[in-house]
Scaffold this motif. Structure first.
Motif, mmCIF file in Angstrom:
data_model
loop_
_atom_site.group_PDB
_atom_site.id
_atom_site.type_symbol
_atom_site.label_atom_id
_atom_site.label_comp_id
_atom_site.label_asym_id
_atom_site.label_seq_id
_atom_site.Cartn_x
_atom_site.Cartn_y
_atom_site.Cartn_z
ATOM 1 N N UNK A 40 8.427 -9.068 -12.192
ATOM 2 C CA UNK A 40 8.368 -8.616 -10.799
ATOM 3 C C UNK A 40 6.939 -8.187 -10.467
ATOM 4 N N UNK A 41 6.415 -8.657 -9.337
ATOM 5 C CA UNK A 41 5.045 -8.326 -8.955
ATOM 6 C C UNK A 41 4.897 -6.832 -8.685
ATOM 7 N N UNK A 42 5.859 -6.245 -7.972
ATOM 8 C CA UNK A 42 5.763 -4.823 -7.641
ATOM 9 C C UNK A 42 5.814 -3.971 -8.916
ATOM 10 N N UNK A 43 6.606 -4.387 -9.902
ATOM 11 C CA UNK A 43 6.653 -3.664 -11.171
ATOM 12 C C UNK A 43 5.300 -3.723 -11.859
ATOM 13 N N UNK A 44 4.684 -4.907 -11.857
ATOM 14 C CA UNK A 44 3.357 -5.076 -12.459
ATOM 15 C C UNK A 44 2.324 -4.213 -11.734
ATOM 16 N N UNK A 45 2.368 -4.236 -10.408
ATOM 17 C CA UNK A 45 1.414 -3.472 -9.610
ATOM 18 C C UNK A 45 1.591 -1.959 -9.833
ATOM 19 N N UNK A 46 2.834 -1.488 -9.819
ATOM 20 C CA UNK A 46 3.091 -0.061 -10.045
ATOM 21 C C UNK A 46 2.731 0.359 -11.469
ATOM 22 N N UNK A 47 2.847 -0.567 -12.418
ATOM 23 C CA UNK A 47 2.451 -0.215 -13.790
ATOM 24 C C UNK A 47 0.946 -0.008 -13.870
ATOM 25 N N UNK A 48 0.174 -0.791 -13.123
ATOM 26 C CA UNK A 48 -1.277 -0.588 -13.077
ATOM 27 C C UNK A 48 -1.574 0.787 -12.493
ATOM 28 N N UNK A 49 -0.892 1.131 -11.404
ATOM 29 C CA UNK A 49 -1.090 2.430 -10.760
ATOM 30 C C UNK A 49 -0.702 3.569 -11.700
ATOM 31 N N UNK A 57 14.409 -0.891 -18.518
ATOM 32 C CA UNK A 57 13.657 -2.056 -18.968
ATOM 33 C C UNK A 57 12.381 -2.235 -18.139
ATOM 34 N N UNK A 58 12.479 -2.042 -16.821
ATOM 35 C CA UNK A 58 11.295 -2.159 -15.963
ATOM 36 C C UNK A 58 10.281 -1.062 -16.262
ATOM 37 N N UNK A 59 10.772 0.152 -16.517
ATOM 38 C CA UNK A 59 9.873 1.249 -16.879
ATOM 39 C C UNK A 59 9.200 0.933 -18.205
ATOM 40 N N UNK A 60 9.960 0.359 -19.125
ATOM 41 C CA UNK A 60 9.426 -0.038 -20.420
ATOM 42 C C UNK A 60 8.258 -1.009 -20.242
ATOM 43 N N UNK A 61 8.432 -2.005 -19.387
ATOM 44 C CA UNK A 61 7.361 -2.967 -19.102
ATOM 45 C C UNK A 61 6.184 -2.281 -18.428
ATOM 46 N N UNK A 62 6.476 -1.427 -17.464
ATOM 47 C CA UNK A 62 5.422 -0.781 -16.677
ATOM 48 C C UNK A 62 4.548 0.146 -17.508
ATOM 49 N N UNK A 63 5.153 0.875 -18.429
ATOM 50 C CA UNK A 63 4.420 1.886 -19.190
ATOM 51 C C UNK A 63 4.082 1.440 -20.613
ATOM 52 N N UNK A 76 0.806 -1.224 0.000
ATOM 53 C CA UNK A 76 0.000 0.000 0.000
ATOM 54 C C UNK A 76 0.840 1.275 0.000
ATOM 55 N N UNK A 77 1.958 1.289 0.716
ATOM 56 C CA UNK A 77 2.779 2.506 0.768
ATOM 57 C C UNK A 77 3.389 2.855 -0.586
ATOM 58 N N UNK A 78 4.083 1.923 -1.264
ATOM 59 C CA UNK A 78 4.639 2.321 -2.565
ATOM 60 C C UNK A 78 3.571 2.662 -3.603
ATOM 61 N N UNK A 79 2.433 1.969 -3.567
ATOM 62 C CA UNK A 79 1.370 2.273 -4.532
ATOM 63 C C UNK A 79 0.787 3.655 -4.248
ATOM 64 N N UNK A 80 0.485 3.938 -2.985
ATOM 65 C CA UNK A 80 -0.064 5.258 -2.636
ATOM 66 C C UNK A 80 0.936 6.369 -2.982
ATOM 67 N N UNK A 81 2.212 6.164 -2.647
ATOM 68 C CA UNK A 81 3.225 7.192 -2.925
ATOM 69 C C UNK A 81 3.326 7.492 -4.419
ATOM 70 N N UNK A 104 -6.179 0.672 -8.042
ATOM 71 C CA UNK A 104 -5.041 -0.149 -8.460
ATOM 72 C C UNK A 104 -5.146 -1.553 -7.874
ATOM 73 N N UNK A 105 -5.416 -1.629 -6.580
ATOM 74 C CA UNK A 105 -5.516 -2.949 -5.948
ATOM 75 C C UNK A 105 -6.718 -3.729 -6.479
ATOM 76 N N UNK A 106 -7.817 -3.030 -6.740
ATOM 77 C CA UNK A 106 -8.989 -3.713 -7.289
ATOM 78 C C UNK A 106 -8.674 -4.272 -8.676
ATOM 79 N N UNK A 107 -8.001 -3.467 -9.497
ATOM 80 C CA UNK A 107 -7.639 -3.932 -10.846
ATOM 81 C C UNK A 107 -6.649 -5.096 -10.783
ATOM 82 N N UNK A 108 -5.708 -5.019 -9.856
ATOM 83 C CA UNK A 108 -4.749 -6.115 -9.709
ATOM 84 C C UNK A 108 -5.472 -7.391 -9.292
ATOM 85 N N UNK A 109 -6.378 -7.278 -8.334
ATOM 86 C CA UNK A 109 -7.144 -8.444 -7.858
ATOM 87 C C UNK A 109 -7.994 -9.023 -8.991
ATOM 88 N N UNK A 110 -8.637 -8.138 -9.761
ATOM 89 C CA UNK A 110 -9.512 -8.582 -10.848
ATOM 90 C C UNK A 110 -8.738 -9.235 -11.987
#
Length: 197
Positions: free
Chosen positions: A68-77, A149-155, A28-33, A52-58
């Motif tokens: 990386x899970x955090x990369x995927x989650x932050x890309x949704x955010x 590369x991670x930014x590339x995946x995220x965006x 929650x902290x990195x996603x909110x930030x 973001x969390x709802x979309x990740x869950x869905x």
């Protein structure tokens, strides 16, 4: 990915509510930030983090475990925040750039505190001039220390597009900063004899 994280994600895919709670508590902290830095408004950031969390869950069944899970989650955010900025078609608000944790010095220094807060105010204003995707790239690179590369995946951009956006955004930030602080830019040039920001 750690065994614990893999176990939580497996349970999440099976629909375990406790696993979802664990994911939210962990990230929650990195996603909110990220949302706050993108949107600049605490309430909007909170709403964006929840979305973001709802979309990740869905969409957890679409998550690629090779990523990386955090990369995927932050890309949704990041994508959600970019969409929100485009929808409102208003000037973007300033972003919070104060480090997550501030360790106070042993003695108060009002002048230093004032100068720092003034620089942070200017930096927030300067960053708010960037396009949403460029801002996302800068935030992911310098606050989350993601690789290109991670930014590339995220965006969903090519690595060369990320490099181009980062270069352009840094140049724009430097120009905006210099226009806000012409005296510091001139004095730096004298000291270091370099026109670089």
């Amino acid at each position: 990915m750690s065994n614990l994280e893999a176990d939580i994600l497996r349970k999440l895919r099976e629909g375990d509510g406790d696993a979802f709670t664990s994911v939210v508590e962990t990230y929650q902290t990195p996603v909110y930030n990220l949302c706050y830095r993108m949107l600049g408004n605490p309430q909007e950031a909170e709403d964006a983090a929840q979305e973001t969390f709802w979309r990740a869950y869905s969409n957890i069944k679409r998550y690629d475990e090779g990523r990386s899970f955090i990369t995927w989650l932050l890309s949704i955010a990041a994508h959600y925040c970019i969409d929100q900025q485009r929808k409102r078609r208003l000037p973007t608000f300033s972003m919070e750039l104060i480090p997550d944790e501030i360790v106070p010095g042993s003695t108060p220094d009002p002048e230093n505190t004032f100068n720092k807060s003034e620089e942070e105010r200017v930096m927030r204003r300067v960053l708010s001039t960037l396009k949403p995707t460029d801002r996302a790239a800068i935030v992911l690179r310098y606050w989350y220390e993601m690789s290109e590369e991670e930014i590339s995946e995220s965006l969903d951009l090519s690595v060369s597009a990320v490099k181009s956006r980062l270069f352009r955004a840094r140049k724009q930030l430097a120009e905006e900063w210099k226009s806000e602080h012409p005296e510091s830019a001139n004095s730096e040039r004298k000291c270091h004899e370099s026109p670089a920001f």
